[in-house]
Design a protein around this motif. Structure first.
Motif, PDB file in Angstrom:
ATOM      1  N   SER A   1      52.316 -55.536 -25.215  1.00 55.60           N
ATOM      2  CA  SER A   1      53.663 -55.144 -24.809  1.00 55.60           C
ATOM      3  C   SER A   1      53.727 -54.424 -23.460  1.00 55.60           C
ATOM      4  CB  SER A   1      54.286 -54.228 -25.870  1.00 55.60           C
ATOM      5  OG  SER A   1      53.572 -53.002 -25.961  1.00 55.60           O
ATOM      6  N   GLY A   2      52.654 -53.738 -23.098  1.00 53.17           N
ATOM      7  CA  GLY A   2      52.665 -52.980 -21.851  1.00 53.17           C
ATOM      8  C   GLY A   2      53.034 -51.533 -22.016  1.00 53.17           C
ATOM      9  N   TYR A   3      53.325 -51.093 -23.254  1.00 53.82           N
ATOM     10  CA  TYR A   3      53.670 -49.694 -23.500  1.00 53.82           C
ATOM     11  C   TYR A   3      53.102 -49.274 -24.858  1.00 53.82           C
ATOM     12  CZ  TYR A   3      57.450 -52.024 -26.107  1.00 53.82           C
ATOM     13  OH  TYR A   3      58.165 -52.830 -26.960  1.00 53.82           O
ATOM     14  N   PRO A   4      52.908 -47.959 -25.085  1.00 49.13           N
ATOM     15  CA  PRO A   4      52.271 -47.487 -26.319  1.00 49.13           C
ATOM     16  C   PRO A   4      53.239 -47.433 -27.493  1.00 49.13           C
ATOM     17  CG  PRO A   4      52.776 -45.634 -24.903  1.00 49.13           C
ATOM     18  CD  PRO A   4      53.138 -46.866 -24.120  1.00 49.13           C
ATOM     19  N   PRO A   5      52.695 -47.476 -28.714  1.00 45.99           N
ATOM     20  CA  PRO A   5      53.556 -47.426 -29.900  1.00 45.99           C
ATOM     21  C   PRO A   5      54.062 -46.027 -30.221  1.00 45.99           C
ATOM     22  CG  PRO A   5      51.259 -47.578 -30.563  1.00 45.99           C
ATOM     23  CD  PRO A   5      51.282 -47.705 -29.067  1.00 45.99           C
ATOM     24  N   PHE A   6      53.320 -45.017 -29.793  1.00 49.62           N
ATOM     25  CA  PHE A   6      53.690 -43.639 -30.101  1.00 49.62           C
ATOM     26  C   PHE A   6      53.823 -42.856 -28.791  1.00 49.62           C
ATOM     27  CE2 PHE A   6      50.903 -45.241 -33.469  1.00 49.62           C
ATOM     28  CZ  PHE A   6      51.777 -45.207 -34.548  1.00 49.62           C
ATOM     29  N   VAL A   7      54.946 -42.179 -28.639  1.00 54.70           N
ATOM     30  CA  VAL A   7      55.191 -41.416 -27.413  1.00 54.70           C
ATOM     31  C   VAL A   7      55.728 -40.046 -27.789  1.00 54.70           C
ATOM     32  CG1 VAL A   7      55.625 -43.439 -25.991  1.00 54.70           C
ATOM     33  CG2 VAL A   7      57.532 -42.374 -27.194  1.00 54.70           C
ATOM     34  N   GLY A   8      55.649 -39.151 -26.833  1.00 47.80           N
ATOM     35  CA  GLY A   8      56.225 -37.825 -27.007  1.00 47.80           C
ATOM     36  C   GLY A   8      56.658 -37.312 -25.658  1.00 47.80           C
ATOM     37  N   HIS A   9      57.921 -36.913 -25.551  1.00 52.24           N
ATOM     38  CA  HIS A   9      58.396 -36.390 -24.274  1.00 52.24           C
ATOM     39  C   HIS A   9      59.512 -35.392 -24.528  1.00 52.24           C
ATOM     40  CE1 HIS A   9      59.486 -36.100 -20.073  1.00 52.24           C
ATOM     41  NE2 HIS A   9      58.452 -36.883 -19.766  1.00 52.24           N
TER      42      HIS A   9
ATOM     43  N   CYS B   1      51.704 -30.179 -21.572  1.00 52.08           N
ATOM     44  CA  CYS B   1      53.020 -29.728 -22.024  1.00 52.08           C
ATOM     45  C   CYS B   1      52.953 -29.602 -23.544  1.00 52.08           C
ATOM     46  CB  CYS B   1      54.115 -30.709 -21.611  1.00 52.08           C
ATOM     47  SG  CYS B   1      55.749 -30.284 -22.271  1.00 52.08           S
ATOM     48  N   ARG B   2      53.108 -28.413 -24.057  1.00 50.53           N
ATOM     49  CA  ARG B   2      52.997 -28.178 -25.495  1.00 50.53           C
ATOM     50  C   ARG B   2      54.074 -28.929 -26.276  1.00 50.53           C
ATOM     51  NH1 ARG B   2      50.389 -24.390 -28.353  1.00 50.53           N
ATOM     52  NH2 ARG B   2      49.936 -23.170 -26.493  1.00 50.53           N
ATOM     53  N   VAL B   3      55.301 -28.966 -25.754  1.00 53.67           N
ATOM     54  CA  VAL B   3      56.388 -29.632 -26.464  1.00 53.67           C
ATOM     55  C   VAL B   3      56.130 -31.129 -26.561  1.00 53.67           C
ATOM     56  CG1 VAL B   3      58.862 -30.130 -26.461  1.00 53.67           C
ATOM     57  CG2 VAL B   3      58.042 -27.868 -25.757  1.00 53.67           C
ATOM     58  N   CYS B   4      55.716 -31.742 -25.439  1.00 52.53           N
ATOM     59  CA  CYS B   4      55.425 -33.183 -25.440  1.00 52.53           C
ATOM     60  C   CYS B   4      54.268 -33.494 -26.381  1.00 52.53           C
ATOM     61  CB  CYS B   4      55.089 -33.653 -24.030  1.00 52.53           C
ATOM     62  SG  CYS B   4      56.489 -33.633 -22.894  1.00 52.53           S
ATOM     63  N   GLN B   5      53.248 -32.661 -26.341  1.00 53.39           N
ATOM     64  CA  GLN B   5      52.093 -32.870 -27.207  1.00 53.39           C
ATOM     65  C   GLN B   5      52.490 -32.817 -28.672  1.00 53.39           C
ATOM     66  OE1 GLN B   5      48.252 -30.665 -26.555  1.00 53.39           O
ATOM     67  NE2 GLN B   5      48.768 -29.826 -28.556  1.00 53.39           N
ATOM     68  N   ASN B   6      53.299 -31.835 -29.043  1.00 59.57           N
ATOM     69  CA  ASN B   6      53.723 -31.716 -30.437  1.00 59.57           C
ATOM     70  C   ASN B   6      54.570 -32.907 -30.873  1.00 59.57           C
ATOM     71  OD1 ASN B   6      52.388 -29.297 -30.814  1.00 59.57           O
ATOM     72  ND2 ASN B   6      54.149 -28.044 -30.256  1.00 59.57           N
ATOM     73  N   LYS B   7      55.452 -33.363 -29.986  1.00 56.00           N
ATOM     74  CA  LYS B   7      56.276 -34.529 -30.315  1.00 56.00           C
ATOM     75  C   LYS B   7      55.414 -35.767 -30.518  1.00 56.00           C
ATOM     76  CE  LYS B   7      60.669 -33.179 -28.159  1.00 56.00           C
ATOM     77  NZ  LYS B   7      61.465 -33.371 -29.390  1.00 56.00           N
ATOM     78  N   LEU B   8      54.413 -35.940 -29.644  1.00 54.64           N
ATOM     79  CA  LEU B   8      53.520 -37.081 -29.776  1.00 54.64           C
ATOM     80  C   LEU B   8      52.734 -37.002 -31.076  1.00 54.64           C
ATOM     81  CD1 LEU B   8      52.034 -39.581 -28.705  1.00 54.64           C
ATOM     82  CD2 LEU B   8      50.471 -38.024 -27.507  1.00 54.64           C
TER      83      LEU B   8
ATOM     84  N   GLU C   1      53.491 -35.446 -33.818  1.00 53.64           N
ATOM     85  CA  GLU C   1      54.377 -35.674 -34.960  1.00 53.64           C
ATOM     86  C   GLU C   1      54.636 -37.164 -35.152  1.00 53.64           C
ATOM     87  OE1 GLU C   1      57.815 -33.387 -34.094  1.00 53.64           O
ATOM     88  OE2 GLU C   1      56.845 -31.448 -34.467  1.00 53.64           O
ATOM     89  N   SER C   2      54.815 -37.873 -34.035  1.00 55.49           N
ATOM     90  CA  SER C   2      55.035 -39.309 -34.108  1.00 55.49           C
ATOM     91  C   SER C   2      53.809 -40.024 -34.673  1.00 55.49           C
ATOM     92  CB  SER C   2      55.358 -39.846 -32.705  1.00 55.49           C
ATOM     93  OG  SER C   2      55.519 -41.243 -32.716  1.00 55.49           O
TER      94      SER C   2
END
Length: 332
Positions: free
Chosen positions: A160-168, A181-188, A190-191
């Motif tokens: 696809s060219g992009y990852p299945p799990f992201v966090g931002h 980035c702690r917030v992005c890391q936590n979102k990723l 969790e996903s």
């Protein structure tokens, strides 16, 4: 590893890979580096499922060899999958065993099938749920099956060219540029722990059901239910049933790369403008201070004490003391 915040790619060593007698294996991973798999795909005009299946076959074969020796790679990602040929995507070899789990083998070379690993490490987007749980102190160990989850993520990106799990977090925090980035890391995380991903019709409608089936059997939250490397090699899509249907991956990667380049350029331009503006403000402030200092150093005397002012005062006083002239007849 101290459980501090992970950047997009975090490394830590736990043991060393036991390669003392693995001369055949040593030769199999000693390749002249051309480019990583995604960089190679990005340069291609065409890339299809059959080529992607060959990449998966090569990586699965390497993992199967490692896993039968009780070794987990633990940092499987596109950057660590190298293409042997500059002209073709496959064959590929995996590299960078800095995070590989090390075991000692006895003289009979008895394989250790599921060594318990306790150090959470790897690259954030490719970490398996069980590794994330150890990182978050929600579990105490994981095993080599984490590599198969990472292979599933790599396959998803190749198709696809992009990852299945992201966090931002939604801000320009630098996460996309590899910063912490702690917030992005936590979102990723969790996903990843939820294990929920999608096959959007916009990008996946033309991807074969067999490819999606393999991904769905690799991105399984329960490691015990995940396919092994040996089972991946037996999957129909890897066995030769992958169609030679073109994929949009090269164009997507090129577009994403261009977008990132523009983002980095814009960020650098903004930083440069800020530096120039700050320099102008500093120079203006210095000029004002210098002018004020110069004026103070002149020390002008009051106007009433100047020589010109005194001469004018004397002249005015002289004119005031002169007698008025007598009137002439014409004026009478």
């Amino acid at each position: 590893m101290a459980k501090s915040m992970l950047s997009k790619s975090s490394k830590n060593k736990q043991g060393t890979v036991g390669v003392g007698y693995f001369e055949k294996w040593r030769r199999s991973i000693s390749v002249k580096e051309t480019s990583s798999i995604l960089a190679h795909i990005q340069k291609q005009k065409h890339f299809n499922e059959r080529e992607a299946s060959r990449v998966v076959r090569d990586v699965a074969a390497a993992l199967d060899f490692l896993h039968t020796k009780g070794i987990a790679h633990r940092d499987l990602k596109p950057e660590n999958i190298l293409c042997e040929s500059p002209e073709k995507v496959s064959p590929v070899k995996i590299c960078d065993f800095d995070l590989g789990s090390g075991v000692k083998l006895n003289n009979s070379c008895t394989p250790i099938t599921t060594p318990e690993l306790t150090t959470p490490c790897g690259s954030a987007e490719y970490m398996a749920p069980e590794v994330v749980e150890v990182f978050r102190d929600e579990a105490t160990f994981y095993d080599k099956r984490c590599d198969l989850w990472s292979l599933g993520v790599v396959l998803y990106i190749m198709l696809s060219g992009y990852p299945p799990f992201v966090g931002h977090c939604g801000t320009d925090c630098g996460w996309d540029r590899g910063e912490v980035c702690r917030v992005c890391q936590n979102k990723l995380f969790e996903s990843i722990q939820e294990g929920k991903y999608e096959f959007p019709d916009k990008d996946w409608a033309h991807i074969s059901p067999e490819a999606k089936d393999l991904i769905s059997k690799l991105l399984v939250r329960d490691a015990k239910q995940r396919l092994s490397a040996a089972q991946v090699l037996q999957h129909p899509w890897v066995q030769g049933q992958a169609p030679e249907r073109g994929l949009p991956t090269p164009q997507v990667l090129q577009r994403n790369s261009s977008t990132m380049d523009l983002t980095l350029f814009a960020a650098e331009a903004i930083a440069l403008n800020r530096q120039l503006s700050q320099r102008e403000e500093d120079e203006l402030a210095q000029s004002s201070e210098s002018l004020a200092g110069g004026l103070c150093s002149v020390r002008l005397s009051p106007p009433c004490k100047s020589r010109l002012a005194r001469r004018r005062a004397l002249a005015q006083a002289g004119r005031s003391s002169d007698p008025e002239p007598c009137p002439t007849p014409a004026a009478l």
